[in-house]
Design an enzyme around this catalytic site. Sequence first.
Site, PDB file in Angstrom:
ATOM      1  N   GLU A 151      50.954  -1.706  35.373  1.00  0.00           N
ATOM      2  CA  GLU A 151      50.590  -1.781  33.962  1.00  0.00           C
ATOM      3  C   GLU A 151      49.146  -2.242  33.900  1.00  0.00           C
ATOM      4  O   GLU A 151      48.863  -3.435  34.037  1.00  0.00           O
ATOM      5  CB  GLU A 151      51.526  -2.730  33.217  1.00  0.00           C
TER       6      GLU A 151
ATOM      7  N   CYS B  77      45.724  -6.065  26.532  1.00  0.00           N
ATOM      8  CA  CYS B  77      45.504  -4.816  27.287  1.00  0.00           C
ATOM      9  C   CYS B  77      45.562  -3.584  26.395  1.00  0.00           C
ATOM     10  O   CYS B  77      44.964  -2.554  26.714  1.00  0.00           O
ATOM     11  CB  CYS B  77      46.513  -4.687  28.426  1.00  0.00           C
TER      12      CYS B  77
END
Length: 467
Positions: free
Chosen positions: A214, A248
């Site tokens: 990720e 993010c």
Amino acid sequence: MREVPAMSSVFDAMRAASRHDQTPSWEIRADRLRRLRRLVHANQEAIATAISDDFTNRPRQETALLETFPSIAGINDALRHGKRWMRVRRARTGLWFKPGRSRLMPQPLGVIGIVVPWNYPLFLTVGPLAGALVAGNRAMIKLSEYTPRFSALFAQLVQATFAPDEVAIINGDAEVASTFTALPFDHLLFTGSTSVGHHVMRAAAANLTPVTLELGGKSPAIVGPGAEFDHAVERILVGKLLNAGQTCIAPDYVLVPEAQRDRFVESARRCVNRLYPGLAHNPDYTSIISPRHFGRLVSMIEAAGAAGARVVPLTDAAPDADARRLPPVLLMDVPDDAMAMQEEIFGPVLPVVTYRTVGEAIAFVNARPRPLALYVFDKGAEVVDRVMRQTVAGGVTVNDTLFHIAQDDLPFGGVGPSGMGAYHGEAGFETFSKLKPVFHQAGLNGAGLLKPPYGKRFESMLKLLLR
């Protein structure tokens, strides 16, 4: 280094326990999930305080909204649906192999390694951990050295809640993390930067450990020509400034119709003043995690200005290095080779790019690496559908930002440079499981006709199969 043998011993004990109880019952899995939920719920104030101290300041409301709530929601989703996810599933059987039957049997992989970043230390621990536990695995978790207070507290809480061969926390620096990722896990999930992701994948490759990465990247927000403009600006700024942009999937740059450029600046200024009045001392505004990260962001702004970009502060507050408080700025006319347009920003800095046609905006996005997230604002279905069809991203929220990550029934993950694999909800269960294919041969079957010697009868059968 003393941590290394201890880490190996923990791993060996977990692997032995997982092999001894290869497929834990639903009752065991549910008990582990409930214990995790109690841990989070009972200690939420202490956890929020520790995280705030690690950041110097992060409002407890932000931790509650962005970490505690989705953590508990994810556990509840696993408890609600996990027993069904565990069931053996029917699969179709080819015509020529009937009356045999096929099934898929979900089984735990074994020991899962989870590497957690500093920006959302609770949610990015509990989210993958819930997926690992509902799938019947054991888990070792490496927490970030940038959140030492949270990491120490969570290690104590886990030690008091789980047996050492169920869940274990590993704390330490980058050298410890390197040793951790080199362990022969049955699956390794890493959340963090693309640059570190390269190292993690190399370490995992030595053991042929499958990985879920990720990562991040430059997630665009497209303000369409038919967008509800001020609403779009507000939602982009909210998504950008929560956790001071240290997210993010925060919008990393915004594409605005050329004619709306000045209006965007004006609307953004009004929005920030509404969201964070008196920003210099506003307790709702999060600090940057460390002096190094603060310095990187200041250097990025200065480099953009030196390269010809126009730096537009959105408040009157000045940067405060001691409190690591960085007021939000827009970057206008940023050269494409500037750091702000090449690297993930991870802070309250937002480049604004103008476009003349929707096709031009789409081409701008597609000329860059595939992003972890994409946001599009427009009241017309035609523009939204066109952007959906012609771009590729890890996940999308339409007419808002961030919210796709909170949907337990949507897998979360990147694509290409922004990551590989996905988790959350059933997708997490499947990531941390082996869906073992099983074929049951029927007592009466034609398999005996398909064997040597390859005579006329075999040739006749082959002609039927190849029709």
